[in-house]
Design a protein around this motif. Structure first.
Motif, PDB file in Angstrom:
ATOM      1  N   HIS A  39       0.860  -1.015   0.084  1.00 49.48           N
ATOM      2  CA  HIS A  39      -0.021  -0.769  -0.101  1.00 49.48           C
ATOM      3  C   HIS A  39       1.219   1.268  -0.009  1.00 49.48           C
ATOM      4  CE1 HIS A  39      -3.204  -2.601   0.763  1.00 49.48           C
ATOM      5  NE2 HIS A  39      -2.821  -2.960   1.415  1.00 49.48           N
ATOM      6  N   PRO A  40       0.378   2.338  -0.678  1.00 50.60           N
ATOM      7  CA  PRO A  40       1.513   3.759  -1.087  1.00 50.60           C
ATOM      8  C   PRO A  40       1.123   4.096   0.798  1.00 50.60           C
ATOM      9  CG  PRO A  40       0.085   3.159  -2.859  1.00 50.60           C
ATOM     10  CD  PRO A  40      -0.338   1.939  -2.136  1.00 50.60           C
ATOM     11  N   TYR A  41       2.324   4.453   1.555  1.00 48.85           N
ATOM     12  CA  TYR A  41       2.530   4.797   2.225  1.00 48.85           C
ATOM     13  C   TYR A  41       3.047   6.569   2.716  1.00 48.85           C
ATOM     14  CZ  TYR A  41       3.488   4.530   7.314  1.00 48.85           C
ATOM     15  OH  TYR A  41       4.014   5.473   8.808  1.00 48.85           O
ATOM     16  N   VAL A  42       4.006   6.803   1.967  1.00 47.99           N
ATOM     17  CA  VAL A  42       5.016   7.885   1.705  1.00 47.99           C
ATOM     18  C   VAL A  42       5.307   8.951   1.020  1.00 47.99           C
ATOM     19  CG1 VAL A  42       7.031   9.243   3.469  1.00 47.99           C
ATOM     20  CG2 VAL A  42       5.541   6.888   3.688  1.00 47.99           C
ATOM     21  N   HIS A  43       4.918   9.587   0.528  1.00 46.16           N
ATOM     22  CA  HIS A  43       5.936  10.713  -0.633  1.00 46.16           C
ATOM     23  C   HIS A  43       6.880  10.861   0.105  1.00 46.16           C
ATOM     24  CE1 HIS A  43       6.141  13.862  -3.270  1.00 46.16           C
ATOM     25  NE2 HIS A  43       6.432  12.807  -4.402  1.00 46.16           N
ATOM     26  N   TYR A  44       8.238  10.799  -0.702  1.00 52.59           N
ATOM     27  CA  TYR A  44       9.055  12.105  -0.191  1.00 52.59           C
ATOM     28  C   TYR A  44       9.608  13.157  -1.421  1.00 52.59           C
ATOM     29  CZ  TYR A  44      10.237   9.227   4.185  1.00 52.59           C
ATOM     30  OH  TYR A  44      10.434   8.527   5.443  1.00 52.59           O
ATOM     31  N   THR A  45       9.666  14.225  -1.073  1.00 51.09           N
ATOM     32  CA  THR A  45      10.225  14.643  -2.303  1.00 51.09           C
ATOM     33  C   THR A  45      12.111  15.521  -2.099  1.00 51.09           C
ATOM     34  OG1 THR A  45       8.510  15.523  -2.940  1.00 51.09           O
ATOM     35  CG2 THR A  45      10.344  17.352  -3.907  1.00 51.09           C
ATOM     36  N   HIS A  46      13.038  14.931  -2.169  1.00 47.15           N
ATOM     37  CA  HIS A  46      14.316  15.268  -1.641  1.00 47.15           C
ATOM     38  C   HIS A  46      14.824  16.658  -3.051  1.00 47.15           C
ATOM     39  CE1 HIS A  46      15.090  11.357   0.993  1.00 47.15           C
ATOM     40  NE2 HIS A  46      14.011  11.176  -0.403  1.00 47.15           N
ATOM     41  N   TYR A  47      15.654  17.338  -2.098  1.00 49.00           N
ATOM     42  CA  TYR A  47      16.372  18.215  -2.755  1.00 49.00           C
ATOM     43  C   TYR A  47      17.945  18.505  -2.336  1.00 49.00           C
ATOM     44  CZ  TYR A  47      11.541  20.430  -3.850  1.00 49.00           C
ATOM     45  OH  TYR A  47      10.862  20.716  -3.690  1.00 49.00           O
ATOM     46  N   LEU A  48      19.135  18.306  -3.343  1.00 51.44           N
ATOM     47  CA  LEU A  48      20.151  17.546  -2.752  1.00 51.44           C
ATOM     48  C   LEU A  48      21.045  18.620  -3.638  1.00 51.44           C
ATOM     49  CD1 LEU A  48      20.400  13.994  -3.876  1.00 51.44           C
ATOM     50  CD2 LEU A  48      20.439  14.789  -1.761  1.00 51.44           C
ATOM     51  N   ARG A  49      22.196  19.416  -2.505  1.00 51.97           N
ATOM     52  CA  ARG A  49      22.760  19.692  -3.268  1.00 51.97           C
ATOM     53  C   ARG A  49      24.155  19.489  -4.516  1.00 51.97           C
ATOM     54  NH1 ARG A  49      25.161  24.100  -1.589  1.00 51.97           N
ATOM     55  NH2 ARG A  49      24.745  24.100   0.338  1.00 51.97           N
TER      56      ARG A  49
END
Length: 237
Positions: free
Chosen positions: A137-147
């Motif tokens: 089941h879909p649980y967490v959505h992440y958006t990461h921004y990296l240097r």
């Protein structure tokens, strides 16, 4: 996981794939991983490649080869330097859950002058969107921004690997994390990704990750459907 000679030694790629499955409950503690012929066929590699991968996993304490039985999983937690506390996903796996990751997008973005991201990273950064799936089941959505010291090629196959382990592999040690928590309503896009109604209340985690020099390397926003599973953290004394 796709194996690509341009990404380094094949046995290390196979090792990472197996290790990730162990850490995310695909191969549970006490279970047997697939046989060497099965792994050879799946990854389209030689017997020696598979044996070297399994040998390293055994040396690191994840598996144990048992004559006449197979290769058994004997540990499902990492030796990460990231935190004295266990990772969120490790806690879930220890409780018998299975975690899968799905890479949604990976791209370099230009930041706008005077924007929050510009203040953090300058005129360019890498954006990574991922979905965590708990027991199907879909649980967490992440958006990461990296240097922008990273490129999309550096990060390899994020459908399978930990983002933080990949950062460590580039000899960047994250020494400090600052997390803040709040709640947010699911947008239409989040609702479609997490299979929940628009407007549903979600836990929102905002993280700043710094290297040993105090330079911000990662900024991320996570939205958790805690009705499916609470956010869990275990701290060892």
């Amino acid at each position: 996981m796709s194996i690509n000679r341009n990404r380094g030694p094949l046995y290390l790629q196979v090792k990472k794939a197996i290790k990730d499955r162990i850490l995310h409950g695909i191969y549970p503690l006490g279970s047997l991983i697939p046989s060497e012929p099965q792994l050879e066929q799946e990854f389209a590699v030689s017997k020696m490649t598979v044996r070297n991968a399994v040998k390293e996993l055994a040396q690191e304490g994840y598996v144990e080869k048992r004559s006449g039985i197979g290769t058994k999983v004997i540990r499902n937690t990492s030796f990460s330097k990231l935190s004295k506390g266990k990772r969120f996903t490790e806690v879930l796996v220890e409780e018998g859950h299975k975690i899968q990751k799905k890479l949604l997008s990976l791209k370099v973005i230009r930041t706008e002058d005077n924007s929050e991201l510009y203040g953090m990273f300058g005129d360019m950064c890498l954006q990574v969107n991922r979905l965590y799936i708990l027991d199907g089941h879909p649980y967490v959505h992440y958006t990461h921004y990296l240097r922008s010291v990273f490129s999309d090629e550096d990060l390899g196959d994020l459908d399978h690997q930990s983002l933080y382990e990949l950062i460590e592999e580039h000899h960047i040690e994250l020494e400090k994390f600052r997390d803040s928590f709040t709640v947010a309503e699911a947008t239409e896009e989040l609702g479609e990704l997490l299979l929940i109604p628009q407007g549903k209340i979600l836990l929102k985690r905002i993280r700043h990750s710094y290297d040993s020099s105090g330079v911000l390397m990662e900024y991320s926003i996570g939205h958790y459907n805690t009705e499916l599973q609470h956010y869990l953290v275990n701290y060892d004394a």
